[in-house]
Design a protein around this motif. Sequence first.
Motif, PDB file in Angstrom:
ATOM      1  N   SER A 157      -0.050  -8.597   4.060  1.00 49.19           N
ATOM      2  CA  SER A 157       0.078  -7.751   2.862  1.00 49.19           C
ATOM      3  C   SER A 157       1.176  -6.685   3.173  1.00 49.19           C
ATOM      4  CB  SER A 157      -1.120  -7.110   2.353  1.00 49.19           C
ATOM      5  OG  SER A 157      -1.792  -8.190   1.788  1.00 49.19           O
ATOM      6  N   ILE A 213       1.990  -2.138   0.918  1.00 52.09           N
ATOM      7  CA  ILE A 213       0.531  -1.785   0.898  1.00 52.09           C
ATOM      8  C   ILE A 213       0.204  -1.460  -0.771  1.00 52.09           C
ATOM      9  CG2 ILE A 213      -1.026  -0.055   1.365  1.00 52.09           C
ATOM     10  CD1 ILE A 213       0.223  -0.355   4.269  1.00 52.09           C
ATOM     11  N   GLN A 214       1.261  -0.282  -1.050  1.00 52.17           N
ATOM     12  CA  GLN A 214       1.300  -0.085  -2.549  1.00 52.17           C
ATOM     13  C   GLN A 214       2.391   0.372  -3.003  1.00 52.17           C
ATOM     14  OE1 GLN A 214       1.333   3.347  -3.706  1.00 52.17           O
ATOM     15  NE2 GLN A 214       1.036   4.405  -1.612  1.00 52.17           N
ATOM     16  N   PHE A 236      -2.467  -1.447  -5.416  1.00 53.45           N
ATOM     17  CA  PHE A 236      -2.593  -1.596  -3.958  1.00 53.45           C
ATOM     18  C   PHE A 236      -2.682  -3.274  -3.900  1.00 53.45           C
ATOM     19  CE2 PHE A 236      -3.952   2.741  -4.024  1.00 53.45           C
ATOM     20  CZ  PHE A 236      -3.700   3.158  -2.877  1.00 53.45           C
ATOM     21  N   CYS A 262      -2.503  -4.868  -1.155  1.00 52.05           N
ATOM     22  CA  CYS A 262      -3.470  -5.070   0.012  1.00 52.05           C
ATOM     23  C   CYS A 262      -4.780  -5.491  -0.409  1.00 52.05           C
ATOM     24  CB  CYS A 262      -3.279  -4.276   1.201  1.00 52.05           C
ATOM     25  SG  CYS A 262      -3.726  -2.329   0.540  1.00 52.05           S
ATOM     26  N   PHE A 293       3.346   5.013   4.936  1.00 53.11           N
ATOM     27  CA  PHE A 293       2.986   3.449   5.216  1.00 53.11           C
ATOM     28  C   PHE A 293       2.353   3.452   6.652  1.00 53.11           C
ATOM     29  CE2 PHE A 293       6.325   2.766   8.760  1.00 53.11           C
ATOM     30  CZ  PHE A 293       7.420   3.569   8.343  1.00 53.11           C
ATOM     31  N   HIS A 294       1.840   2.084   6.906  1.00 46.50           N
ATOM     32  CA  HIS A 294       0.821   1.788   8.015  1.00 46.50           C
ATOM     33  C   HIS A 294       1.606   0.269   8.537  1.00 46.50           C
ATOM     34  CE1 HIS A 294      -2.602   0.581  10.337  1.00 46.50           C
ATOM     35  NE2 HIS A 294      -2.206  -0.792   9.800  1.00 46.50           N
TER      36      HIS A 294
END
Length: 275
Positions: A160, A163-164, A189, A191, A264-265
Motif C-alpha cells: 500500500s 497511504i492517503q 486511507f 492502507c 509520508f512513511h
Amino acid sequence: MSELDFVASIAAKLPMMTIADMLGVPESHVETFTQAGDAIVNAQDDTLRPPGVSAAQYMYQQIQVLYEIGIDLVQFRRSHPSDDLASAVAAAEIDGRLVTDEEIGSLTVLMSVAGNDTTKQTTTLSVLALDRNPDQKAWLRDEFDGRIMQSIDEFVRYSSPVIQFARTATRGLELGGQRIAAGDKVAVFYCSGNRDESVFDDPHRFVLSRDPNPHLGFGGGGMHFCLGSTVARAELRALFSEMFRQLPHLHVTGEPEFVHSDLFHAVKRLPVATN
Ligand code: HEM
C-alpha cells in the motif's frame, strides 16, 4: 558475500528510467531527470538535502528542472515527431487548442511523482515480504509465469505505498455510520482499506494466492484510478522476473530503514546480499 542496498541499487533505478523512456527524454538528460524526480520524493528527508535549503525550496527547484525538460522535449517533438509520449502530448488538443507549457510541465511532474516512489516502495516492501515469508516465495518460484500477475496484486495490497489522499465530497451521504456533507474534505486511507477485515481474510498476512483480491492500492476505481497501473504492473513483472532469474539467492541481511514525515512513511534502505 556481496552486500548492497536494495533501494539505491535496484528499486530506485527502474521507475524514473521507465518514465524517462516512455516520455522520450534524450539520453543526455536522463540522469538529471531521474535525479530531480527522486529529489522531489526525498525532499522531506533532511539528510538528503543540501544544507540550508528548506524542503519546500528544494522541491520547487526540482520541479523547475522537470518542467524545463518536459517543455523543451514536447516543443522539440512538435517539429520532430516520434513514437514517444512527448510526441503524443505535442499533438494533443484540448477543446481545439494545443496543450500549454504549464500543462506540459505539470504532466511531467505528475508522472515523475506518481510513478516513482510508488513503484520503488512496492518492489522494496515486496522483496522484504517475500524474504519474511519463504513459503510464499517458494510458491511464486514454483510457477513464476503463471503466478506473477496475481502476486503483483498482493504486492500492491500488502505494501500500500500510497497511504492517503484527500477528496472533497460532491454530495452528502452516510458512510460507515458517519454523516458526510457536500463540500466536506474526506481523507481516504488506502492502507486501511487494504487491511479491511470485512473484505480480506487474515488481512495482515501476505498471501500471494488471494483470490479475489479487491485491493485499493491503485485507487478505488473512478476517474482518478491510477493512470500508470498497467505500467507499474509491467515494471514489477519485469523486475521480479529478472531478479528470480539472475539473483536467485538474493536475501535480506538486516532491518529496513524508514523515513517518516508529516507527509509520508517510506522505506529508505534495505540491506540485501545476492549470494
Ligand atoms: C505500484 C505502483 C503504483 C501505485 C501503488 C500507484 C497508486 C496510485 C493511487 C492510489 C492513485 C490515486 C487513485 C485514486 O485515488 O483513485 C494513483 C494515481 C495516479 N497514478 Fe499511480 N501508482 C503506481 C504507479 C504509477 C505509475 C508507474 C504511474 C505513471 C508512470 C502512475 C501515474 C499515476 C497518475 C498520473 C495518477 C493520477 C490519476 C488521476 O488523478 O487522474 N502511477 N496511483
